[in-house]
Design a protein around this motif. Structure first.
Motif, short mmCIF file in Angstrom:
data_model
loop_
_atom_site.label_atom_id
_atom_site.label_comp_id
_atom_site.label_asym_id
_atom_site.label_seq_id
_atom_site.Cartn_x
_atom_site.Cartn_y
_atom_site.Cartn_z
N LYS A 31 68.53 50.40 35.10
CA LYS A 31 69.19 49.82 33.93
C LYS A 31 69.62 48.38 34.22
CE LYS A 31 73.06 50.58 30.80
NZ LYS A 31 74.27 51.38 30.54
N THR A 32 70.16 48.17 35.39
CA THR A 32 70.58 46.82 35.80
C THR A 32 69.37 45.89 35.86
OG1 THR A 32 72.36 47.79 37.12
CG2 THR A 32 71.79 45.51 37.58
N PHE A 33 68.28 46.40 36.40
CA PHE A 33 67.07 45.60 36.48
C PHE A 33 66.54 45.27 35.09
CE2 PHE A 33 62.49 44.97 36.77
CZ PHE A 33 62.43 44.01 37.77
N ASP A 34 66.56 46.25 34.18
CA ASP A 34 66.06 46.03 32.83
C ASP A 34 66.84 44.93 32.12
OD1 ASP A 34 64.08 47.90 33.12
OD2 ASP A 34 65.20 49.52 32.13
N GLU A 35 68.13 44.85 32.40
CA GLU A 35 68.97 43.82 31.79
C GLU A 35 68.61 42.42 32.30
OE1 GLU A 35 72.90 45.16 32.69
OE2 GLU A 35 72.83 46.75 31.18
N SER A 36 68.09 42.34 33.51
CA SER A 36 67.77 41.03 34.09
C SER A 36 66.28 40.67 33.97
CB SER A 36 68.19 41.00 35.56
OG SER A 36 67.45 41.93 36.29
N LYS A 37 65.52 41.43 33.20
CA LYS A 37 64.08 41.16 33.07
C LYS A 37 63.79 39.79 32.48
CE LYS A 37 61.79 45.63 32.82
NZ LYS A 37 61.07 46.58 31.96
N GLU A 38 64.57 39.37 31.51
CA GLU A 38 64.33 38.07 30.88
C GLU A 38 64.50 36.94 31.88
OE1 GLU A 38 66.57 37.50 27.29
OE2 GLU A 38 66.01 39.47 26.52
#
Length: 190
Positions: A31-38
């Motif tokens: 979830k943390t990684f998904d938030e930083s994808k951009e």
């Protein structure tokens, strides 16, 4: 029944709770990684030119299993090749590939199978370099492939025709040959 509830059941629950705790932690990391994808995508676009030769070098040095996994990411392949995936991610961390450090840490902590989403995201970014490199190398290859494909289909046709001819010849020979007569032996003369 008391022994079962007091001794055995708590141990069984404890075993399964470890696994579920690991899954929950891996889900949080994902979830943390998904938030930083951009942010990772922006950083990737900025460093794209300087990363390309390094990524291609790492990719070429990796095993065939990793190459197929990067081209065609699958969950089963990720589980089977978990150690080589971890090594590949570690190599990407060394060249400071965007997003590879948190993915590598999560993968080493929880296992590649639990953080497959972020790993596949990094593999997708790596495959952008690989696709460009392979297209440049394989430009004349389509002509060869069509020739190989046509020859293989011709071989199949020839083999099928030979089988049909053999079947026809066998049928004809069975029809033309008269059945063997069973001759009775003459009784001995006295």
């Amino acid at each position: 029944m008391g022994y079962w509830k007091s001794k055995v059941l708590p141990k069984i629950k404890k075993v399964f709770e470890k696994d579920s705790a690991k899954k929950a932690a891996a889900a949080e990391a994902t979830k943390t990684f998904d938030e930083s994808k951009e942010e990772i995508s922006k950083e990737f676009e900025e460093k794209k030119t300087e990363l390309e030769p390094k990524v291609i070098e790492i990719y070429e040095a990796s095993s065939a299993e990793i190459k197929t996994l990067v081209k065609d990411p699958k969950e089963a392949g990720l589980k089977k090749q978990s150690t080589s995936v971890q090594k590949f991610l570690d190599e990407l961390v060394k060249i400071e590939f965007p997003g590879s450090k948190p993915v590598s840490e999560a993968s080493s902590k929880y296992g590649p199978a639990y953080v497959s989403g972020p790993i596949f995201f990094v593999f997708e970014k790596v495959s952008t370099f690989i696709a460009v490199e392979e297209k440049a190398v394989e430009a004349p290859a389509p002509e060869t492939k069509t020739e190989e494909a046509s020859t293989s289909t011709e071989k199949e046709i020839v083999v099928e025709e030979e089988k049909k001819e053999e079947a026809v010849v066998a049928e004809v020979s069975e029809k033309t040959e008269p059945p063997a007569k069973v001759e009775e032996a003459e009784p001995p003369k006295p």
